[in-house]
Design a protein around this motif. Sequence first.
Motif, PDB file in Angstrom:
ATOM      1  N   GLN A   1       0.796   4.313  -2.807  1.00 54.07           N
ATOM      2  CA  GLN A   1       0.549   5.720  -2.463  1.00 54.07           C
ATOM      3  C   GLN A   1       1.708   6.609  -2.905  1.00 54.07           C
ATOM      4  OE1 GLN A   1      -2.895   6.147  -1.912  1.00 54.07           O
ATOM      5  NE2 GLN A   1      -1.916   8.065  -1.427  1.00 54.07           N
TER       6      GLN A   1
ATOM      7  N   ASP B   1       3.348   9.268  14.557  1.00 52.37           N
ATOM      8  CA  ASP B   1       2.273  10.255  14.674  1.00 52.37           C
ATOM      9  C   ASP B   1       2.632  11.351  15.675  1.00 52.37           C
ATOM     10  OD1 ASP B   1       0.846   8.780  12.839  1.00 52.37           O
ATOM     11  OD2 ASP B   1      -0.514   7.893  14.326  1.00 52.37           O
TER      12      ASP B   1
ATOM     13  N   GLY C   1      -3.109  14.736   3.410  1.00 52.46           N
ATOM     14  CA  GLY C   1      -3.315  13.677   2.433  1.00 52.46           C
ATOM     15  C   GLY C   1      -2.826  14.129   1.071  1.00 52.46           C
ATOM     16  N   THR C   2      -2.669  13.209   0.150  1.00 49.33           N
ATOM     17  CA  THR C   2      -2.073  13.513  -1.158  1.00 49.33           C
ATOM     18  C   THR C   2      -2.769  14.664  -1.875  1.00 49.33           C
ATOM     19  OG1 THR C   2      -1.178  11.293  -1.434  1.00 49.33           O
ATOM     20  CG2 THR C   2      -1.542  12.561  -3.443  1.00 49.33           C
TER      21      THR C   2
ATOM     22  N   PRO D   1       0.810  -1.222   0.000  1.00 47.54           N
ATOM     23  CA  PRO D   1       0.000   0.000   0.000  1.00 47.54           C
ATOM     24  C   PRO D   1       0.848   1.278   0.000  1.00 47.54           C
ATOM     25  CG  PRO D   1      -0.820  -1.557   1.640  1.00 47.54           C
ATOM     26  CD  PRO D   1       0.468  -2.112   1.097  1.00 47.54           C
ATOM     27  N   LEU D   2       1.979   1.254   0.702  1.00 50.22           N
ATOM     28  CA  LEU D   2       2.831   2.442   0.739  1.00 50.22           C
ATOM     29  C   LEU D   2       3.427   2.718  -0.637  1.00 50.22           C
ATOM     30  CD1 LEU D   2       4.013   4.704   2.495  1.00 50.22           C
ATOM     31  CD2 LEU D   2       5.959   3.203   2.948  1.00 50.22           C
TER      32      LEU D   2
ATOM     33  N   SER E   1       0.765  12.368   4.624  1.00 47.84           N
ATOM     34  CA  SER E   1       0.268  11.431   5.635  1.00 47.84           C
ATOM     35  C   SER E   1       0.028  10.032   5.100  1.00 47.84           C
ATOM     36  CB  SER E   1      -1.013  11.967   6.279  1.00 47.84           C
ATOM     37  OG  SER E   1      -2.049  12.059   5.314  1.00 47.84           O
ATOM     38  N   ASP E   2      -0.442   9.923   3.866  1.00 45.46           N
ATOM     39  CA  ASP E   2      -0.750   8.606   3.315  1.00 45.46           C
ATOM     40  C   ASP E   2       0.409   7.984   2.553  1.00 45.46           C
ATOM     41  OD1 ASP E   2      -0.990  10.473   1.295  1.00 45.46           O
ATOM     42  OD2 ASP E   2      -3.091  10.066   0.878  1.00 45.46           O
ATOM     43  N   ALA E   3       1.572   8.631   2.580  1.00 42.90           N
ATOM     44  CA  ALA E   3       2.756   8.102   1.901  1.00 42.90           C
ATOM     45  C   ALA E   3       3.969   8.092   2.836  1.00 42.90           C
ATOM     46  CB  ALA E   3       3.045   8.916   0.638  1.00 42.90           C
TER      47      ALA E   3
END
Length: 185
Positions: free
Chosen positions: A30, A158, A174-175, A26-27, A146-148
């Motif tokens: 992203q 965090d 986010g992206t 998943p990383l 945050s999502d990558a």
Amino acid sequence: MGSAVVFIDLQNGFFEDPGLARIRGPLVRQVNRLAAAARDRGTALFHVVTEHARDKSTWTLSMLDDDQGFNFAGSTQADPLDGLDLGDAHRLVKIRDSAFHGTDLAQRLRIGGCTRIAIAGVSGQSCISRTGADAFAENLRVAYASDAIGSEDPERCDASLEILSRELRQPVLGTDELLDWLAAG
């Protein structure tokens, strides 16, 4: 240039950790999504990797204390993750957590007229955070993807990014928000 995305330590050696191994697929997806979108908008891309010498000359104190090195130049550990597509990103090699320490990243960003950078990769509580803090010292505006961003310790990641967001005004986005933030610079 105006803005850039700095991708950090997306290499096999870091993903030997079980926590990072679980999020590897998943990383990578992203990161590739972010890279493609940034490239489409004309944003510069940097691929910063960690490589060490077998002769211990580049090892950190903890590596020396443990007498264990990793990510040796030319090794499978130092190779980029399978499926990673950063295109023609500028490649830099580092030997410490910060992508600015001992590299010409700051100079390359200044020459390109960059005032904003987005940071993605691993690990959030170490290399990502330290790069962001050093970017602040270089008077660069920073946001975190945050999502990558991955970490073997998500809670510490965090917490680290929250501190930087609050104290250095470096948002975690986010992206889609991140791309808009980069374009605003």
